[in-house]
Design an enzyme around this catalytic site. Sequence first.
Site, PDB file in Angstrom:
ATOM      1  CE  LYS A 181      -4.659  -6.051  -1.705  1.00 48.21           C
ATOM      2  NZ  LYS A 181      -5.064  -4.664  -1.707  1.00 48.21           N
ATOM      3  CD  GLU A 228     -11.117 -15.122   2.219  1.00 52.99           C
ATOM      4  OE1 GLU A 228     -11.172 -16.211   2.777  1.00 52.99           O
ATOM      5  OE2 GLU A 228     -10.526 -14.954   1.129  1.00 52.99           O
ATOM      6  CG  LEU A 247     -14.446 -12.567  -4.884  1.00 49.65           C
ATOM      7  CD1 LEU A 247     -13.626 -12.652  -6.166  1.00 49.65           C
ATOM      8  CD2 LEU A 247     -15.864 -13.047  -5.151  1.00 49.65           C
ATOM      9  CE  LYS A 251      -5.389  -7.572  -4.866  1.00 52.44           C
ATOM     10  NZ  LYS A 251      -6.675  -7.285  -5.437  1.00 52.44           N
ATOM     11  N   GLY A 293     -14.077  -2.707  -4.121  1.00 58.11           N
ATOM     12  CA  GLY A 293     -15.200  -1.841  -3.711  1.00 58.11           C
ATOM     13  C   GLY A 293     -15.339  -1.808  -2.201  1.00 58.11           C
TER      14      GLY A 293
HETATM   15  N1  LIG Z   1     -10.984  -0.508  -1.684  1.00 57.80           N
HETATM   16  C1  LIG Z   1     -11.014  -1.797  -2.028  1.00 57.80           C
HETATM   17  O1  LIG Z   1     -11.753  -2.221  -2.949  1.00 57.80           O
HETATM   18  C2  LIG Z   1     -10.188  -2.795  -1.295  1.00 57.80           C
HETATM   19  C3  LIG Z   1      -9.250  -2.399  -0.360  1.00 57.80           C
HETATM   20  N2  LIG Z   1      -8.498  -3.328   0.287  1.00 57.80           N
HETATM   21  C4  LIG Z   1      -7.503  -2.882   1.253  1.00 57.80           C
HETATM   22  O2  LIG Z   1      -8.146  -2.175   2.312  1.00 57.80           O
HETATM   23  C5  LIG Z   1      -7.256  -1.208   2.855  1.00 57.80           C
HETATM   24  C6  LIG Z   1      -7.970   0.143   2.922  1.00 57.80           C
HETATM   25  O3  LIG Z   1      -8.341   0.538   1.636  1.00 57.80           O
HETATM   26  P1  LIG Z   1      -9.271   1.817   1.402  1.00 57.80           P
HETATM   27  O4  LIG Z   1     -10.251   1.935   2.487  1.00 57.80           O
HETATM   28  O5  LIG Z   1      -9.743   1.706   0.012  1.00 57.80           O
HETATM   29  O6  LIG Z   1      -8.197   2.991   1.529  1.00 57.80           O
HETATM   30  P2  LIG Z   1      -8.440   4.540   1.905  1.00 57.80           P
HETATM   31  O7  LIG Z   1      -7.313   5.292   1.313  1.00 57.80           O
HETATM   32  O8  LIG Z   1      -9.816   4.945   1.528  1.00 57.80           O
HETATM   33  O9  LIG Z   1      -8.321   4.561   3.483  1.00 57.80           O
HETATM   34  C7  LIG Z   1      -7.120   4.299   4.135  1.00 57.80           C
HETATM   35  C8  LIG Z   1      -7.261   4.767   5.565  1.00 57.80           C
HETATM   36  O10 LIG Z   1      -6.132   4.342   6.289  1.00 57.80           O
HETATM   37  C9  LIG Z   1      -5.805   5.366   7.211  1.00 57.80           C
HETATM   38  N3  LIG Z   1      -4.418   5.223   7.652  1.00 57.80           N
HETATM   39  C10 LIG Z   1      -3.289   5.237   6.916  1.00 57.80           C
HETATM   40  N4  LIG Z   1      -2.218   5.034   7.714  1.00 57.80           N
HETATM   41  C11 LIG Z   1      -2.704   4.874   8.971  1.00 57.80           C
HETATM   42  C12 LIG Z   1      -2.098   4.617  10.229  1.00 57.80           C
HETATM   43  N5  LIG Z   1      -0.780   4.454  10.354  1.00 57.80           N
HETATM   44  N6  LIG Z   1      -2.904   4.509  11.320  1.00 57.80           N
HETATM   45  C13 LIG Z   1      -4.233   4.664  11.212  1.00 57.80           C
HETATM   46  N7  LIG Z   1      -4.863   4.901  10.053  1.00 57.80           N
HETATM   47  C14 LIG Z   1      -4.098   5.007   8.935  1.00 57.80           C
HETATM   48  C15 LIG Z   1      -6.037   6.644   6.420  1.00 57.80           C
HETATM   49  O11 LIG Z   1      -6.117   7.705   7.357  1.00 57.80           O
HETATM   50  P3  LIG Z   1      -6.430   9.237   6.918  1.00 57.80           P
HETATM   51  O12 LIG Z   1      -7.915   9.249   6.681  1.00 57.80           O
HETATM   52  O13 LIG Z   1      -6.008  10.024   8.089  1.00 57.80           O
HETATM   53  O14 LIG Z   1      -5.659   9.469   5.668  1.00 57.80           O
HETATM   54  C16 LIG Z   1      -7.348   6.291   5.726  1.00 57.80           C
HETATM   55  O15 LIG Z   1      -8.443   6.608   6.531  1.00 57.80           O
HETATM   56  C17 LIG Z   1      -6.014  -1.213   1.960  1.00 57.80           C
HETATM   57  O16 LIG Z   1      -5.011  -1.992   2.544  1.00 57.80           O
HETATM   58  C18 LIG Z   1      -6.514  -1.889   0.669  1.00 57.80           C
HETATM   59  O17 LIG Z   1      -5.499  -2.562  -0.027  1.00 57.80           O
HETATM   60  C19 LIG Z   1      -8.638  -4.671   0.084  1.00 57.80           C
HETATM   61  C20 LIG Z   1      -9.563  -5.122  -0.808  1.00 57.80           C
HETATM   62  C21 LIG Z   1     -10.364  -4.233  -1.620  1.00 57.80           C
HETATM   63  N1  LIG Z   2      -7.190  -2.028  -5.820  1.00 52.83           N
HETATM   64  C1  LIG Z   2      -7.466  -3.306  -5.393  1.00 52.83           C
HETATM   65  C2  LIG Z   2      -8.577  -3.320  -4.395  1.00 52.83           C
HETATM   66  C3  LIG Z   2      -8.435  -4.539  -3.608  1.00 52.83           C
HETATM   67  O1  LIG Z   2      -7.434  -5.058  -3.268  1.00 52.83           O
HETATM   68  C4  LIG Z   2      -7.744  -4.295  -6.510  1.00 52.83           C
HETATM   69  O2  LIG Z   2      -8.829  -4.337  -7.083  1.00 52.83           O
HETATM   70  O3  LIG Z   2      -6.849  -5.034  -6.790  1.00 52.83           O
END
Ligand SMILES: NC(=O)C1=CN([C@@H]2O[C@H](COP(=O)(O)OP(=O)(O)OC[C@H]3O[C@@H](n4cnc5c(N)ncnc54)[C@H](OP(=O)(O)O)[C@@H]3O)[C@@H](O)[C@H]2O)C=CC1
Ligand SMILES: N[C@@H](CC=O)C(=O)O
Length: 380
Positions: A142, A169, A176, A245, A361
């Site tokens: 975001k 999205e 959604l 958001k 999720g």
């Molecule tokens: N989880 C959810 O339900 C939702 C998540 N999102 C968005 O999705 C994104 C990811 O979330 P999520 O997977 O839950 O987060 P996680 O914390 O599980 O994963 C984040 C990942 O980003 C990597 N990372 C951080 N900085 C860098 C960088 N500079 N270069 C490369 N990799 C990097 C981390 O690396 P390392 O493993 O080395 O720490 C880690 O693997 C966020 O922006 C979140 O807001 C959006 C909607 C819903």
């Molecule tokens: N933590 C977030 C995951 C997606 O953006 C939320 O539910 O608001």
Amino acid sequence: MSVESVVQLSWSRPISAPPRVDRVSLFVLGKGTVASSLLTQLGDNKGRFVERDGLSLEVAGLCDRQNGLFVASPGGVELEQWRNHLGTAPVADPRERRPFLDGLTRLGSRAAVLVDCTAADGMEKVYEQALLRGIHVVTANKKPFSGSLPSFRRLATTARRCRRALRYETTVGASLPVVETLKDLVRTGDRVDLIEGSFSGTLGFLSNELLAGVPFSRALNVARERGYLEPRPQDDLSGVDVARKAVILAREIGLNLGLEDVALTPFVPRELLAVDSTDAFFEAVPAYDAEIARTVKRAQLEGKVLRYLARIDPVNRRIDVGPVAVDVHHPAARLRGAGSFVAFTTERYPEPLVVQGAGAGGALTAAGVLADILAIARKI
Ligand SMILES: NC(=O)C1=CN([C@@H]2O[C@H](COP(=O)(O)OP(=O)(O)OC[C@H]3O[C@@H](n4cnc5c(N)ncnc54)[C@H](OP(=O)(O)O)[C@@H]3O)[C@@H](O)[C@H]2O)C=CC1
Ligand SMILES: N[C@@H](CC=O)C(=O)O
């Protein structure tokens, strides 16, 4: 010749050339909740993409905060083994993505897509480097869309000028269809009068657990296990993630607003948010269980339900984000689990157009990211 025999002939004619398969190369940033689900979904659906869409979606490269992996040969990274391959890949400077982007453009695929599944700061620069090289961008992050307004504008202009897709999205409501629905309302000339809703699946889930009498610290741990939390959970609990958001949606309707313009009340007491490191934060949470439970109970005693809501009012150029004790008949009161909703009140929809469903999720969000990738791939 009878109609029957013509039909028979065309059916029995051998198909000489195999159907065309277009290669689409991806470079995935992150290996966390969303990225790992995405890699699983790419592996599981590989055959289906080829057969149904004539698409071979290949992961040419991957990186996390430390390591970077690039496989130039056809097929890309072996998806069953990506964790091992990435773990043993050379250490990469996370700020230096140019060699990977250059590699992606040299593959000669029908399309190349940078896929950001991180919450890293400053990614707008990486996206610009990608777009300028002719690479499309899909992101769940975001920050580039809710940070500095000039950077956001430049990014949108670069994408338009380079005729490359910039899809985000999943930044609002996970998978959604919120952002594209709003874009369509705006593109078709509707006037948006109000956007409101419960934008956070995480805070919706925590609210529901609290209503059921679950201590806050326990509910938070479950949210973490289910992959609902932001990489920095304070971003959820301070309300900043919801504010991001709201800013993304506000900018879609032409409001030049930023995070600094959001009237924000956190989900938890402010003292708790002063704890910076994530480990120390989780340790500090149980001390706040009783206080948070009392707030929820107070609303219940008044016959209300505590929800965390956002409201974007374009007429007064105002964004409000915070807890609200709503009546039991309010749409937010009916949400279950990690349910979220976004309601658009517009000239054409005086009865709001509502998008509702689970809003957090890993698997859901990854499916939204994948849908964005497929939307690009189908246009090539
Ligand atoms: N989880 C959810 O339900 C939702 C998540 N999102 C968005 O999705 C994104 C990811 O979330 P999520 O997977 O839950 O987060 P996680 O914390 O599980 O994963 C984040 C990942 O980003 C990597 N990372 C951080 N900085 C860098 C960088 N500079 N270069 C490369 N990799 C990097 C981390 O690396 P390392 O493993 O080395 O720490 C880690 O693997 C966020 O922006 C979140 O807001 C959006 C909607 C819903
Ligand atoms: N933590 C977030 C995951 C997606 O953006 C939320 O539910 O608001």
